[in-house]
Design an enzyme around this catalytic site. Structure first.
Site, PDB file in Angstrom:
ATOM      1  N   ASN A  63       0.812  -1.226   0.000  1.00 57.19           N
ATOM      2  CA  ASN A  63       0.000   0.000   0.000  1.00 57.19           C
ATOM      3  C   ASN A  63       0.842   1.271   0.000  1.00 57.19           C
ATOM      4  OD1 ASN A  63      -1.473  -2.281   1.376  1.00 57.19           O
ATOM      5  ND2 ASN A  63      -3.187  -0.889   1.070  1.00 57.19           N
ATOM      6  N   LYS A  67       1.024   3.954  -3.015  1.00 56.91           N
ATOM      7  CA  LYS A  67       0.156   5.123  -2.841  1.00 56.91           C
ATOM      8  C   LYS A  67       0.792   6.373  -2.238  1.00 56.91           C
ATOM      9  CE  LYS A  67      -4.223   2.626  -2.108  1.00 56.91           C
ATOM     10  NZ  LYS A  67      -5.268   2.374  -1.098  1.00 56.91           N
ATOM     11  N   SER A 152      -1.788   4.957  11.483  1.00 57.52           N
ATOM     12  CA  SER A 152      -2.898   4.323  12.182  1.00 57.52           C
ATOM     13  C   SER A 152      -2.383   3.206  13.111  1.00 57.52           C
ATOM     14  CB  SER A 152      -3.927   3.821  11.162  1.00 57.52           C
ATOM     15  OG  SER A 152      -5.159   3.516  11.777  1.00 57.52           O
ATOM     16  N   ASP A 229     -10.859  12.985   9.835  1.00 59.57           N
ATOM     17  CA  ASP A 229     -10.610  11.547   9.960  1.00 59.57           C
ATOM     18  C   ASP A 229     -11.753  10.928  10.760  1.00 59.57           C
ATOM     19  OD1 ASP A 229      -9.671   9.046  10.972  1.00 59.57           O
ATOM     20  OD2 ASP A 229      -7.587   9.712  10.810  1.00 59.57           O
ATOM     21  N   HIS A 262      -8.505   9.946   6.809  1.00 62.40           N
ATOM     22  CA  HIS A 262      -7.594   8.899   7.311  1.00 62.40           C
ATOM     23  C   HIS A 262      -6.823   8.210   6.184  1.00 62.40           C
ATOM     24  CE1 HIS A 262      -6.405   6.367  10.717  1.00 62.40           C
ATOM     25  NE2 HIS A 262      -6.627   5.274  10.021  1.00 62.40           N
TER      26      HIS A 262
END
Length: 284
Positions: A63, A67, A152, A229, A262
């Site tokens: 990811n 990204k 996170s 978020d 988020h």
């Protein structure tokens, strides 16, 4: 390459290369993948410091690489990006894939003590096994110069691992970290299942608890949080961490960003600031 390490992907980007590897992890008892971005190098003797990136719930090692756009700044600054997966995979433990926030893709960067989840030892994998594997296989990486960051669940991982290993990492940063997991639903669910009912064991993996014990920091902690978020009010609790830092005069820069959520759009917006933060600590 040693240790059954094999390259399974390679893509050129900003004159460096994204490479993806597979290996058998003794710590986790299964095959694992991880990704490395190697910056461009004019000399074969040049060694790059390492920035570990720990991803969030449901993510793999891909990811961030796909990204975040972090490679642009990493290429300029000469920092290698090392991106592990978020849990063991393929062990087929009953219930491991029943929910997004526990089991597969949700290792919480701890060492589980409950028998059923005994392979979930992402803390040892990140702190011990992976750096050793890197130093044994990649002469161009200088794992003695390392920093750590994450998003996170991975922001939680970065903060807790950094605070417990201040000798191993020069700096830490996080995007929207789960900053006080013992007081939120995600943390309580994960800790109950991985660690059992002993709340003292939970505190060993909570940045807000740990900062009171480990606060002789050589660099400011950088945290970015989007105000739009959806998890900000109930799950992430950065203000609790901020209060704990103030009590012990631990240097924290907590930035709240109106309108940001988020997602990786938020990460991509501010990732260059984080790479700059770590390059200063790594004295590049």
């Amino acid at each position: 390459m040693e240790s059954g390490l094999s390259e399974i992907g390679s893509t050129k980007m900003f004159d460096g290369f994204n490479k993806r590897y597979k290996h058998y992890s003794e710590t986790l008892g299964c095959s694992m993948t991880f990704s490395v971005y190697f910056p461009p190098s004019a000399s074969s003797s040049r060694r790059f410091p390492v920035l570990y990136w720990l991803s969030g719930l449901t993510c793999t090692d891909e990811n961030f690489i796909i990204k975040s756009g972090a490679q642009r700044a990493a290429s300029t600054r000469g920092i290698a990006l090392v991106v592990p997966d978020t849990s063991p995979r393929g062990l087929n433990i009953e219930g491991e894939a029943d929910s997004y926030d526990f089991g597969v893709g949700a290792g919480f960067y701890l060492n589980a003590t409950q028998e059923k989840w005994k392979n979930w030892r992402m803390y040892d994998y990140i702190v011990s096994e992976l750096p050793k594997l890197l130093s044994e296989n990649f002469s161009q990486l200088d794992t003695t110069r390392a920093s750590i960051s994450g998003h996170s669940m991975g922001g939680h991982g970065a903060l807790t691992i950094y605070l417990k290993n201040l000798d191993k990492y020069k700096s830490v940063s996080a995007f929207a970290p789960i900053a006080n997991p013992i007081n939120c639903q995600w943390g309580q669910k994960a800790f109950t299942n991985y660690l059992g009912g002993n709340k003292a064991a939970w505190e060993e993996y909570d940045a807000t608890c740990l900062i009171s014990k480990f606060n002789n920091l050589s660099a400011t902690i950088l945290i970015d949080q989007g105000e739009n978020d959806q998890f900000f009010p109930d799950q992430l609790l950065p203000s609790k961490f901020e209060e704990a830092c103030k009590k012990v005069n631990a240097p924290l820069l907590l930035r709240l960003h109106p309108g940001y959520d988020h997602s990786y759009y938020f990460i991509a917006t501010f990732i260059e600031d984080h790479i700059t933060h770590h390059s200063q600590a790594l004295k590049l």
